[in-house]
Design a protein around this motif. Structure first.
Motif, PDB file in Angstrom:
ATOM      1  N   LEU A 198       0.821  -1.208   0.000  1.00 21.81           N
ATOM      2  CA  LEU A 198       0.000   0.000   0.000  1.00 21.81           C
ATOM      3  C   LEU A 198       0.857   1.261   0.000  1.00 21.81           C
ATOM      4  O   LEU A 198       0.504   2.264  -0.618  1.00 21.81           O
ATOM      5  N   ARG A 199       1.983   1.212   0.670  1.00 26.91           N
ATOM      6  CA  ARG A 199       2.836   2.397   0.746  1.00 26.91           C
ATOM      7  C   ARG A 199       3.655   2.604  -0.531  1.00 26.91           C
ATOM      8  O   ARG A 199       3.743   3.704  -1.052  1.00 26.91           O
ATOM      9  N   TRP A 200       4.260   1.534  -1.035  1.00 29.50           N
ATOM     10  CA  TRP A 200       5.243   1.716  -2.111  1.00 29.50           C
ATOM     11  C   TRP A 200       4.786   1.230  -3.474  1.00 29.50           C
ATOM     12  O   TRP A 200       5.304   1.674  -4.497  1.00 29.50           O
ATOM     13  N   ASP A 201       3.838   0.316  -3.536  1.00 31.07           N
ATOM     14  CA  ASP A 201       3.412  -0.247  -4.822  1.00 31.07           C
ATOM     15  C   ASP A 201       1.895  -0.456  -4.827  1.00 31.07           C
ATOM     16  O   ASP A 201       1.421  -1.564  -5.062  1.00 31.07           O
ATOM     17  N   PRO A 202       1.101   0.578  -4.552  1.00 34.01           N
ATOM     18  CA  PRO A 202      -0.340   0.390  -4.378  1.00 34.01           C
ATOM     19  C   PRO A 202      -1.013  -0.151  -5.632  1.00 34.01           C
ATOM     20  O   PRO A 202      -0.606   0.155  -6.755  1.00 34.01           O
ATOM     21  N   PRO A 203      -2.045  -0.968  -5.453  1.00 34.24           N
ATOM     22  CA  PRO A 203      -2.714  -1.577  -6.618  1.00 34.24           C
ATOM     23  C   PRO A 203      -3.366  -0.556  -7.537  1.00 34.24           C
ATOM     24  O   PRO A 203      -3.446  -0.783  -8.738  1.00 34.24           O
ATOM     25  N   VAL A 204      -3.870   0.541  -6.996  1.00 26.92           N
ATOM     26  CA  VAL A 204      -4.310   1.666  -7.821  1.00 26.92           C
ATOM     27  C   VAL A 204      -3.182   2.687  -7.758  1.00 26.92           C
ATOM     28  O   VAL A 204      -3.063   3.455  -6.807  1.00 26.92           O
ATOM     29  N   ALA A 205      -2.341   2.682  -8.783  1.00 24.84           N
ATOM     30  CA  ALA A 205      -1.102   3.463  -8.736  1.00 24.84           C
ATOM     31  C   ALA A 205      -1.322   4.922  -9.088  1.00 24.84           C
ATOM     32  O   ALA A 205      -0.743   5.822  -8.454  1.00 24.84           O
ATOM     33  N   ASN A 206      -2.106   5.181 -10.110  1.00 26.53           N
ATOM     34  CA  ASN A 206      -2.337   6.548 -10.603  1.00 26.53           C
ATOM     35  C   ASN A 206      -3.825   6.718 -10.896  1.00 26.53           C
ATOM     36  O   ASN A 206      -4.347   6.110 -11.824  1.00 26.53           O
ATOM     37  N   TYR A 207      -4.476   7.534 -10.092  1.00 27.87           N
ATOM     38  CA  TYR A 207      -5.910   7.763 -10.342  1.00 27.87           C
ATOM     39  C   TYR A 207      -6.318   9.003  -9.551  1.00 27.87           C
ATOM     40  O   TYR A 207      -5.623  10.014  -9.627  1.00 27.87           O
TER      41      TYR A 207
END
Length: 474
Positions: free
Chosen positions: A300-309
């Motif tokens: 969640l901190r470094w590679d969140p599943p929704v990266a850009n939105y």
């Protein structure tokens, strides 16, 4: 001071054509693509290159010809999420309004306005969000955990005797589908179509076909729950006294489908990869329980599943942290880049708490289903390593591939091996594990009574209005 671009990458702060780069002040505007295999393979390298320009926001392309501003600064991202000077209403999208975004655009279905909580502001947003919060608040978290355990056991039993699996296709993608079935009272065949369509929308594949698949699935779900209301989120939303009439319920459900299936699948898959491949989390190989919470928080901190939105629009030309945001241009929050910002926020503060990250967004549009999502992910991973303690990657980590698309961070596959194990003796496949509609009180509090024959149900009214809206009759 830097001036992010409009959708054509050539405007200065007053909306006039500018010859120099609006970000660096020299040369032509460099528009960075957020699509294709190269970006999918290493998005953090792209974020680093953007950050090296010295700007907090950058002109990007979401697909060829569709441009936006990407915010990579933690402080700037957080202020936009919290500020009333920025709107979520996509009817402010200038390029869409002028007809510059084609109907078959791969990103348009994820960005264009709909009457739901995601794309509204102020009192409208509060009212729509309250319907969602009230419905989700009826979910019994204890029963939810029990259901996830049952569904996980059933899925693991399918591949446990073989000694190998693809944790994405065989587990991470399927488990949220089963959870969705139960929480929303959705028959399995409808849910599979919804998840297939939402997955394609996140990927940017066949947008018109995918949108039609999701729409038809939601219409079928609504008709089903109109005839058979029960103890589920869909029924509660239909019966909520604050739920306005019209097609809004479909759009509200679409938001929940998108948030509750694809990102949940990606969270489970990437967190499992962390435990399998990251030396910081690999203690379970020595007989120690895997650090599940830590791996989830790390994703969640470094590679969140929704990266850009978190798309926003400046209500007026707005200067923020030495960046000028023009009106009419989509502003994407890079949750992944902001959380990794080395100069500020949690990346720079070693004492920052896990909750400081922006993976759940922030402000009025912060995710209303955090507790449910974290519980599902934790239980899914816990059950996986409990049943298969010697789970290991079947391929070198460097060969793993990520699905392309500007919005998400999603593995294509996660091949694993383990010692073959027999399915649980005497297992009784539950209705939950088989994706059947829930019984009253099995997961949620009691649902509304069926409508009387002489009274048109709210669902039937909504379905008729939605059909008219979808066909362009209104």
């Amino acid at each position: 001071m830097s001036y992010p671009v409009d959708s054509y990458g050539r405007h200065d702060r007053h909306g006039q054509n500018a010859s120099g780069c609006p970000v660096t002040g020299t040369g032509a505007a460099a528009v960075t693509p957020l699509f294709g295999a190269d970006f999918a393979a290493d998005p953090h390298a792209v974020y680093g290159q953007l950050r090296a320009t010295g700007s907090r926001a950058h002109p990007v392309a979401l697909e060829p010809g569709v441009h936006a501003i990407l915010v990579t600064s933690y402080a700037t991202a957080r202020e936009i999420l919290l500020s009333p000077d920025f709107s979520k209403d996509a009817r402010n999208w200038a390029d869409l309004n002028r007809g510059s975004i084609p109907a078959d655009s791969s990103v348009r279905p994820m960005m264009e306005w709909r009457p739901n909580a995601l794309f509204s502001d102020g009192h409208e947003h509060q009212a729509r969000r309250q319907v969602i919060e009230d419905a989700l608040g009826k979910v019994d978290l204890y029963q939810l955990r029990r259901f996830v355990e049952e569904a996980a056991d059933e899925l693991i039993d399918r591949f446990a005797p073989t000694g190998r699996a693809d944790l994405i296709a065989d587990y991470a993608r399927t488990l949220p589908l089963r959870v969705f079935n139960r929480m929303f009272g959705c028959p399995d065949d409808i849910a599979e179509r919804l998840v297939e369509g939402m997955s394609a929308l996140f990927d940017g594949r066949e947008p018109e076909k995918s949108m039609a698949l999701v729409t038809q699935g939601l219409m079928d779900l609504l008709e089903f729950k109109t005839n058979e209301p029960g103890s589920d989120v869909t029924s509660w939303m239909l019966a909520h006294p604050s739920q306005p009439g019209g097609e809004e319920i479909i759009h509200q459900l679409m938001t929940l489908v998108g948030a509750g299936t694809e990102p949940e699948s990606n969270l489970i898959g990437t967190a499992a990869l962390k435990i399998l491949a990251d030396p910081r989390f690999a203690g379970h190989f020595a007989g120690i329980n895997p650090p599940i919470s830590e791996s989830i928080n790390d994703v969640l901190r470094w590679d969140p599943p929704v990266a850009n939105y978190g798309v926003h629009y400046a209500r007026r030309t707005t200067e923020l942290h030495d960046v000028v945001f023009p009106t009419g241009v989509p502003i994407l929050i890079s949750f992944a880049a902001a959380n990794n910002d080395p100069t500020e926020g949690i990346a720079a503060d070693q004492d920052a708490t896990h909750s400081a990250h922006l993976a759940w967004s922030a402000g009025p549009h912060q995710c209303p289903a955090q507790r449910q999502a974290q519980s599902i992910a934790y239980t899914a991973i816990e059950m996986l390593f409990k049943r298969l303690p010697d789970l290991r990657l079947a391929v070198d980590e460097s060969t793993l591939q990520w699905r392309p698309g500007p919005f998400h961070r999603a593995l294509k596959a996660l091949p694993v091996r383990f010692s073959p194990r027999a399915a649980r003796a005497g297992q009784k496949a539950s209705a939950a594990a088989n994706g059947q509609a829930p019984r009253a009180g099995s997961l949620l509090q009691p649902g509304p009574p069926p409508p009387s024959p002489e009274t048109p149900s709210p669902g039937r009214k909504v379905l008729n209005l939605w059909l008219n809206w979808w066909r362009g009759d209104n």
